[in-house]
Design an enzyme around this catalytic site. Structure first.
Site, short mmCIF file in Angstrom:
data_model
loop_
_atom_site.label_atom_id
_atom_site.label_comp_id
_atom_site.label_asym_id
_atom_site.label_seq_id
_atom_site.Cartn_x
_atom_site.Cartn_y
_atom_site.Cartn_z
N VAL A 50 27.03 38.75 119.69
CA VAL A 50 25.66 38.82 120.22
C VAL A 50 25.09 40.24 120.19
O VAL A 50 23.93 40.45 120.55
CB VAL A 50 25.58 38.28 121.66
CG1 VAL A 50 25.93 36.80 121.70
CG2 VAL A 50 26.46 39.08 122.61
N LYS A 51 25.89 41.22 119.75
CA LYS A 51 25.43 42.60 119.74
C LYS A 51 24.60 42.91 118.49
O LYS A 51 24.44 42.08 117.61
CB LYS A 51 26.62 43.55 119.86
CG LYS A 51 27.44 43.34 121.15
CD LYS A 51 26.63 43.64 122.39
CE LYS A 51 27.28 43.19 123.69
NZ LYS A 51 28.65 43.55 123.89
#
Length: 377
Positions: free
Chosen positions: A183-184
């Site tokens: 999710v980064k």
């Protein structure tokens, strides 16, 4: 029904191609791609040294062992994932939770007040929450005046900039830590990195990543020595090949996130009881986009909003439950800290979907659905 999550990786054909090259090569782990990725991260952040590890928690663990001693007091934020303060405990040191500012970051003025009151405070662990960096000038001032160790948890903030200082540069800290979770802003699948400008920290981090082993080929081609109690925290060449490919596109990814954040802000500013956590800024690399909703003004709870949005296929998230309020920490005696801003934040904050593949149509659907549910109650 297509599901819209708060975060999501962006994997493209060129990423897959680079991973396949490694799968066909001689090295799947502990090979040339690891060093190549570390060198690229140094170049991107303007730091001198980088050690890639299996995840950001491993990076925090190693960093804490290198910076802290048993019973050291460490100022840190309650507004982070558990790993930030857990790593302090791993080193048998003691977290001291400090309230946040209105932008969600640790209050560095309160940190200074505590430093003046207690000479046993040895370090500050700051988190650049949501991708929005803390004030680097204040960080530099605290480090110089009070001679303390500073760790920057940059798990949210690769690509962020403050006062022309890139997150991860370690210009005003001893160590910075990155996360490459899916999710980064960029991903290696799982993965993390330790960045530093201190050669001794770098050399020890390399040892601790690999069981505490130091190679001694001058003695014999096979010879190695275990000089410290290390861990198996290595990152694979497969992961680093993906990271290298992603790093080449990171500015495009971050610009897309900023465009989404800017559109959210323009939309929600029309509503009296909803506001962005902080005004749009190019300093932030927008891992998260947080809005504050005064739920008391609406006829619905935060929980019900989450559940009704899930019925529409929209999966919001909340970042974070205050660490000091977790059961484990309460058992250690935490939970009664004076943190009015964190308490208010916890009541109001929600994290909206933000990732490069989020389309305008999907963003509009998210925005409109939130308002529809809030106004209907």
């Amino acid at each position: 029904m297509k599901k819209i999550y708060y975060g999501k990786q962006t994997i493209q054909k060129d990423d897959i191609k680079e991973v396949v090259k490694v799968l066909k090569s001689d090295f799947l782990t502990t090979g040339p791609k690891v060093k190549e990725f570390e060198k690229a991260l140094c170049s991107y952040t303007n730091s001198k040294y980088c050690v890639c590890v299996s995840n950001a928690t491993a990076a925090l663990h190693i960093s804490s062992l290198l910076l802290l001693n048993e019973n050291d007091l460490v100022l840190t934020t309650p507004n982070s994932f558990l790993a930030t303060s857990n790593a302090i405990l791993y080193a048998k040191a003691k977290p001291v939770f400090v309230d946040i500012c209105e932008d969600g970051n640790i209050n560095l003025d309160l940190c200074e007040k505590l430093l003046l009151e207690n000479k046993n405070i040895k370090a500050i662990y700051v988190v650049h929450f949501s991708g929005n960096p803390v004030n680097q000038k204040k960080l530099a001032f605290l480090r110089e005046k009070y001679d303390i160790k500073i760790l920057e948890d940059c798990a949210h903030s690769i690509g962020a900039v403050n006062n022309n200082i890139k997150a991860g540069s370690c210009k005003n800290s001893d160590i910075s830590v990155f996360s490459f979770h899916p999710v980064k802003q960029l991903t290696t699948g799982e993965g993390g990195a330790i960045l530093t400008n201190d050669k001794k920290i770098y050399e020890m981090a390399l040892q601790l990543r690999n069981h505490g082993i130091e190679l001694k080929s001058d003695i014999a081609p096979w010879h190695y020595e275990m000089n410290s109690l290390g861990y198996n925290y290595k990152l694979t060449d497969i992961a680093c090949a993906l990271g290298l490919s992603q790093l080449k596109k990171i500015e495009k990814f971050i610009n897309k996130r900023r465009k989404i954040a800017n559109r959210y802000e323009k939309f929600f500013k029309k509503f009296e009881f909803i506001k962005p956590l902080y005004e749009f800024t190019f300093d932030s690399s927008y891992h998260l986009y947080v809005v504050l909703i005064d739920f008391e003004k609406y006829k619905i709870s935060k929980k019900d909003l989450f559940l009704k949005l899930r019925e529409k296929g929209i999966f919001l998230q909340y970042h974070y439950i205050p660490i000091n309020q977790q059961a484990y920490y309460k058992n250690l005696g935490y939970g009664n800290e004076n943190t009015p801003f964190m308490d208010d934040y916890y009541k109001k904050a929600i994290s909206l979907p933000i990732y490069p593949k989020l389309s305008k149509k999907e963003q509009n659907f998210v925005q409109d659905s939130i308002i529809e549910i809030l106004e209907k109650g």
